[in-house]
Design a protein around this motif. Structure first.
Motif, short mmCIF file in Angstrom:
data_model
loop_
_atom_site.label_atom_id
_atom_site.label_comp_id
_atom_site.label_asym_id
_atom_site.label_seq_id
_atom_site.Cartn_x
_atom_site.Cartn_y
_atom_site.Cartn_z
N ALA A 9 4.85 5.05 -11.90
CA ALA A 9 4.22 6.29 -11.44
C ALA A 9 2.97 6.58 -12.27
N GLU A 10 3.08 6.40 -13.58
CA GLU A 10 1.94 6.68 -14.46
C GLU A 10 0.79 5.72 -14.18
N LEU A 11 1.08 4.44 -14.05
CA LEU A 11 0.02 3.45 -13.80
C LEU A 11 -0.60 3.65 -12.43
N ALA A 12 0.20 3.96 -11.43
CA ALA A 12 -0.34 4.16 -10.08
C ALA A 12 -1.29 5.35 -10.05
N ARG A 13 -1.00 6.37 -10.84
CA ARG A 13 -1.89 7.54 -10.87
C ARG A 13 -3.22 7.23 -11.54
N ARG A 14 -3.26 6.21 -12.39
CA ARG A 14 -4.53 5.83 -13.01
C ARG A 14 -5.41 5.02 -12.06
N LEU A 15 -4.85 4.51 -10.99
CA LEU A 15 -5.61 3.73 -10.03
C LEU A 15 -6.34 4.67 -9.07
N LEU A 60 0.83 -1.20 0.00
CA LEU A 60 0.00 0.00 0.00
C LEU A 60 0.87 1.26 0.00
N GLY A 61 1.92 1.24 0.80
CA GLY A 61 2.79 2.40 0.89
C GLY A 61 3.52 2.69 -0.41
N GLN A 62 3.94 1.64 -1.11
CA GLN A 62 4.69 1.86 -2.35
C GLN A 62 3.78 2.38 -3.47
N LEU A 63 2.59 1.82 -3.58
CA LEU A 63 1.67 2.35 -4.60
C LEU A 63 1.31 3.80 -4.30
N GLY A 64 1.12 4.11 -3.02
CA GLY A 64 0.86 5.49 -2.65
C GLY A 64 2.04 6.40 -2.98
N ALA A 65 3.26 5.91 -2.75
CA ALA A 65 4.45 6.71 -3.05
C ALA A 65 4.59 6.96 -4.55
N TRP A 66 4.26 5.96 -5.36
CA TRP A 66 4.30 6.17 -6.82
C TRP A 66 3.26 7.22 -7.22
N ARG A 67 2.07 7.14 -6.62
CA ARG A 67 0.98 8.04 -7.01
C ARG A 67 1.32 9.50 -6.74
N ALA A 80 -6.42 -0.08 -2.82
CA ALA A 80 -6.74 -0.95 -1.68
C ALA A 80 -7.10 -2.36 -2.14
N ALA A 81 -7.87 -2.48 -3.23
CA ALA A 81 -8.28 -3.79 -3.73
C ALA A 81 -7.08 -4.61 -4.20
N VAL A 82 -6.19 -3.98 -4.95
CA VAL A 82 -5.01 -4.68 -5.46
C VAL A 82 -4.13 -5.17 -4.31
N THR A 83 -3.84 -4.29 -3.36
CA THR A 83 -2.94 -4.68 -2.28
C THR A 83 -3.55 -5.77 -1.40
N ARG A 84 -4.84 -5.69 -1.15
CA ARG A 84 -5.45 -6.71 -0.30
C ARG A 84 -5.51 -8.06 -1.01
N GLY A 97 4.38 10.81 -6.29
CA GLY A 97 5.70 11.23 -6.74
C GLY A 97 6.80 11.12 -5.70
N GLN A 98 6.51 10.44 -4.58
CA GLN A 98 7.54 10.25 -3.57
C GLN A 98 8.56 9.21 -4.00
N ARG A 99 8.12 8.28 -4.80
CA ARG A 99 9.03 7.28 -5.36
C ARG A 99 9.09 7.49 -6.86
N ARG A 100 10.32 7.48 -7.40
CA ARG A 100 10.51 7.77 -8.82
C ARG A 100 11.48 6.75 -9.42
N ALA A 101 11.36 6.57 -10.72
CA ALA A 101 12.28 5.70 -11.45
C ALA A 101 12.70 6.43 -12.72
N GLN A 102 13.54 5.77 -13.50
CA GLN A 102 14.01 6.37 -14.74
C GLN A 102 12.84 6.57 -15.70
N ASP A 103 12.91 7.64 -16.47
CA ASP A 103 11.87 7.90 -17.48
C ASP A 103 11.99 6.90 -18.63
N PRO A 104 10.87 6.50 -19.19
CA PRO A 104 9.49 6.78 -18.76
C PRO A 104 9.14 6.00 -17.49
N ASP A 105 8.61 6.73 -16.53
CA ASP A 105 8.34 6.16 -15.22
C ASP A 105 6.97 5.46 -15.25
#
Length: 236
Positions: A193-199, A173-180, A205-209, A182-190
């Motif tokens: 981060a893009e997929l997490a923002r679409r969730l 849960l924490g990592q998906l939230g961090a991607w959403r 919550a459904a995915v993590t559970r 922008g607290q966690r970043r990766a090399q572009d194209p990220d």
């Protein structure tokens, strides 16, 4: 009585001579301290569990058996500030690229059993939605299945995509939230981060559970490389 006194005197004299001999003898050399990579990395188990195997409770992820390239990229990200964590950044700061590769390779080779899943509270509808997103995605929202990148068995994909099973639910849960956010970043194209923002928050919550409810099959290993549904700088 005289014979006993003489015998006692002789025994005490022998004991005294033995003590004097031992006192003058050099002390046995202490064994040379071992300095192996495995011993140095025991410090990692304070947070990540014995030999890099996290427990179901808590926030820290499992290290054992993750793809070496993924672990290496995460260590670099902590050291270089792309993945903010003050403790990890401080530990990684003095380490060279070559040493980080050694650390990643060590944990990647560990083959250890997974703890049982934590199974956080979830409704049947939430679990169904989570499975749909993980297995099939949601085309209407431009969401590919998690399994398309992380492997059909969710054990990861070589060379650098991690597995999702056996991770603490709070960590997922924490990592998906961090991607959403922008607290966690990766090399572009990220891509993450893009997929997490679409969730939506409900989908996160459904995915993590759903993932946290799944047992880890014996012998789970990262799968072979395959084309990804979207460009992803962290997993070329």
């Amino acid at each position: 009585m005289a014979v006993m006194s003489m015998t006692l005197f002789a025994a005490l004299r022998c004991a005294g001579l033995l003590l004097l001999a031992l006192a003058g003898a050099p002390a046995p050399a202490a064994p040379a301290p071992q300095d192996t990579l495995a011993q140095r990395l025991q410090a990692c188990t304070v947070c990540h569990g014995a030999e890099g195997r996290a427990t179901p409770q808590g926030y820290h992820p499992r290290l054992a058996g993750k793809p070496a390239d993924y672990l290496y990229q995460q260590l670099l990200a902590f050291r270089d500030g792309r993945r903010p964590n003050a403790v990890m950044a401080g530990l990684m700061a003095p380490l060279s690229d070559a040493y980080l590769r050694e650390i990643a390779a060590y944990f990647a080779t560990l083959d250890l059993p997974y703890p049982p899943p934590a199974r956080p509270a979830a409704s049947p509808a939430q679990l169904r939605r989570g499975e749909q997103l993980v297995r099939q995605g949601d085309k209407a929202r431009g969401l590919p299945a998690c399994a398309a990148c992380h492997g059909a068995g969710l054990g990861g994909r070589l060379p650098g995509i991690p597995g999702l099973l056996g991770l603490p639910p709070d960590y997922l849960l924490g990592q998906l939230g961090a991607w959403r956010v922008g607290q966690r970043r990766a090399q572009d194209p990220d891509c993450m981060a893009e997929l997490a923002r679409r969730l939506s928050p409900e989908d996160v919550a459904a995915v993590t559970r759903w993932i946290a409810h799944q047992p880890v099959p014996p012998g789970l290993q990262p799968e072979a490389p395959a084309p990804l549904p979207e460009p992803c700088g962290a997993a070329p």
